[in-house]
Write a protein that holds these residues in place. Structure first.
Motif, PDB file in Angstrom:
ATOM      1  N   ALA A 148       0.935  -1.249  -0.088  1.00  0.00           N
ATOM      2  CA  ALA A 148       0.158  -0.091   0.082  1.00  0.00           C
ATOM      3  C   ALA A 148       0.791   1.421  -0.019  1.00  0.00           C
ATOM      4  O   ALA A 148       0.479   2.230  -0.635  1.00  0.00           O
ATOM      5  N   THR A 149       1.952   1.292   0.819  1.00  0.00           N
ATOM      6  CA  THR A 149       2.867   2.397   0.901  1.00  0.00           C
ATOM      7  C   THR A 149       3.443   2.526  -0.587  1.00  0.00           C
ATOM      8  O   THR A 149       3.566   3.784  -0.843  1.00  0.00           O
ATOM      9  N   LYS A 150       3.853   1.620  -1.083  1.00  0.00           N
ATOM     10  CA  LYS A 150       4.594   1.878  -2.490  1.00  0.00           C
ATOM     11  C   LYS A 150       3.502   2.253  -3.584  1.00  0.00           C
ATOM     12  O   LYS A 150       3.896   2.830  -4.472  1.00  0.00           O
ATOM     13  N   ASN A 151       2.244   1.890  -3.481  1.00  0.00           N
ATOM     14  CA  ASN A 151       1.344   2.230  -4.343  1.00  0.00           C
ATOM     15  C   ASN A 151       1.138   3.868  -4.176  1.00  0.00           C
ATOM     16  O   ASN A 151       0.875   4.406  -5.317  1.00  0.00           O
ATOM     17  N   MET A 152       1.070   4.269  -2.787  1.00  0.00           N
ATOM     18  CA  MET A 152       0.891   5.576  -2.854  1.00  0.00           C
ATOM     19  C   MET A 152       2.176   6.549  -3.401  1.00  0.00           C
ATOM     20  O   MET A 152       2.025   7.468  -3.811  1.00  0.00           O
ATOM     21  N   SER A 153       3.384   5.639  -3.295  1.00  0.00           N
ATOM     22  CA  SER A 153       4.562   6.471  -3.781  1.00  0.00           C
ATOM     23  C   SER A 153       4.616   6.488  -5.304  1.00  0.00           C
ATOM     24  O   SER A 153       4.647   7.589  -5.792  1.00  0.00           O
ATOM     25  N   LEU A 154       3.929   5.513  -5.806  1.00  0.00           N
ATOM     26  CA  LEU A 154       3.736   5.620  -7.366  1.00  0.00           C
ATOM     27  C   LEU A 154       2.841   6.765  -7.769  1.00  0.00           C
ATOM     28  O   LEU A 154       2.926   7.165  -8.836  1.00  0.00           O
ATOM     29  N   SER A 155       1.744   6.569  -6.946  1.00  0.00           N
ATOM     30  CA  SER A 155       0.809   7.757  -7.337  1.00  0.00           C
ATOM     31  C   SER A 155       1.376   8.962  -7.087  1.00  0.00           C
ATOM     32  O   SER A 155       0.892  10.023  -7.940  1.00  0.00           O
ATOM     33  N   ARG A 156       2.202   9.206  -6.054  1.00  0.00           N
ATOM     34  CA  ARG A 156       2.781  10.645  -5.976  1.00  0.00           C
ATOM     35  C   ARG A 156       3.584  11.059  -7.306  1.00  0.00           C
ATOM     36  O   ARG A 156       3.642  12.076  -7.766  1.00  0.00           O
ATOM     37  N   LYS A 157       4.348  10.014  -7.839  1.00  0.00           N
ATOM     38  CA  LYS A 157       5.149  10.272  -8.913  1.00  0.00           C
ATOM     39  C   LYS A 157       4.200  10.525 -10.033  1.00  0.00           C
ATOM     40  O   LYS A 157       4.543  11.377 -11.106  1.00  0.00           O
TER      41      LYS A 157
END
Length: 235
Positions: A148-157
């Motif tokens: 979930a945390t990595k998905n949020m990082s991808l969303s930020r990118k």
């Protein structure tokens, strides 16, 4: 996995470092040792520049970085690179692909420095043992948190690169870095070429825009160390 020569292949037994990682959070050292045996965990070392996972291939094991750093990137047929990010000690990679073994990798995972990687079979993580150990359930919950945390990082990118101009992309990226650090002064994990690749812009154009932003009184920097001014954060 790619066919390069490995410096080392061994069953991993050092659980002291793992107990402080997000993946093994709230799992005791003795339980981690049992999990590693259950999951058939093994460690391998790579030299800087070696490919750990190559695009267009399926994977069944996720990697956890024990030392060094790996780069996750996508390269098109013209050789243009798009950096998705890095994983350092305690961080994982390829977990989403390992959860969907019929899907081939869309990215390459390369050793950004000499590194050691612990590989964990995701199917064995998701398939609990007959005794349904509490620490195995905790590992699954931790894995979901990591994903979930990595998905949020991808969303930020995606948000960063959705802006049209280089300045707008820099404003988006650096504003978040300032917010994340809780300070107007912070370090970013990229050099200039890596930042350009991350933001999907030309390096020389990026450097030119940073110079303009410095002249406009928005920020100062020294390599990857930045200071942004309040007027910047109000943009």
């Amino acid at each position: 996995m790619d066919t390069q020569t490995f410096k080392e292949t061994r069953i991993f037994k050092d659980t002291q470092m793992l107990k402080d990682t997000r993946l093994f959070k709230d799992i005791g050292p003795e339980d981690i040792d049992s999990l590693l045996n259950c999951l058939g965990a093994y460690a391998r070392t790579y030299k800087k520049g070696e490919v750990i996972y190559a695009a267009a291939r399926p994977v069944t094991a996720m990697g956890l970085v024990l030392s060094g750093k790996v780069r996750i990137e996508q390269t098109d047929v013209w050789g243009n690179q798009n950096i998705f990010g890095y994983a350092g000690p305690g961080q994982v990679f390829a977990e989403s692909y390992a959860c969907a073994p019929k899907e081939t990798m869309m990215v390459d995972v390369t050793a950004a420095s000499d590194c050691q990687i612990l590989f964990l079979n995701v199917h064995k993580i998701l398939t609990t043992c007959p005794s349904a150990c509490a620490f195995h359930s905790r590992l699954i919950a931790n894995l979901l948190t990591v994903m979930a945390t990595k998905n949020m990082s991808l969303s930020r990118k995606i948000n960063d690169i959705s802006h049209r101009s280089i300045r707008e992309r820099l404003l988006s990226y650096l504003s978040y870095q300032a917010m994340k650090s809780g300070s107007n002064t912070f370090d970013i994990p990229f050099n200039r070429q890596e930042l350009a690749d991350y933001l999907c812009v030309d390096r020389s154009a990026l450097s030119k825009e940073l110079g303009k932003m410095k002249k406009d009184g928005l920020l100062t920097w020294q390599k990857n160390h930045f200071h942004v001014y309040d007027t910047f954060l109000q943009e």
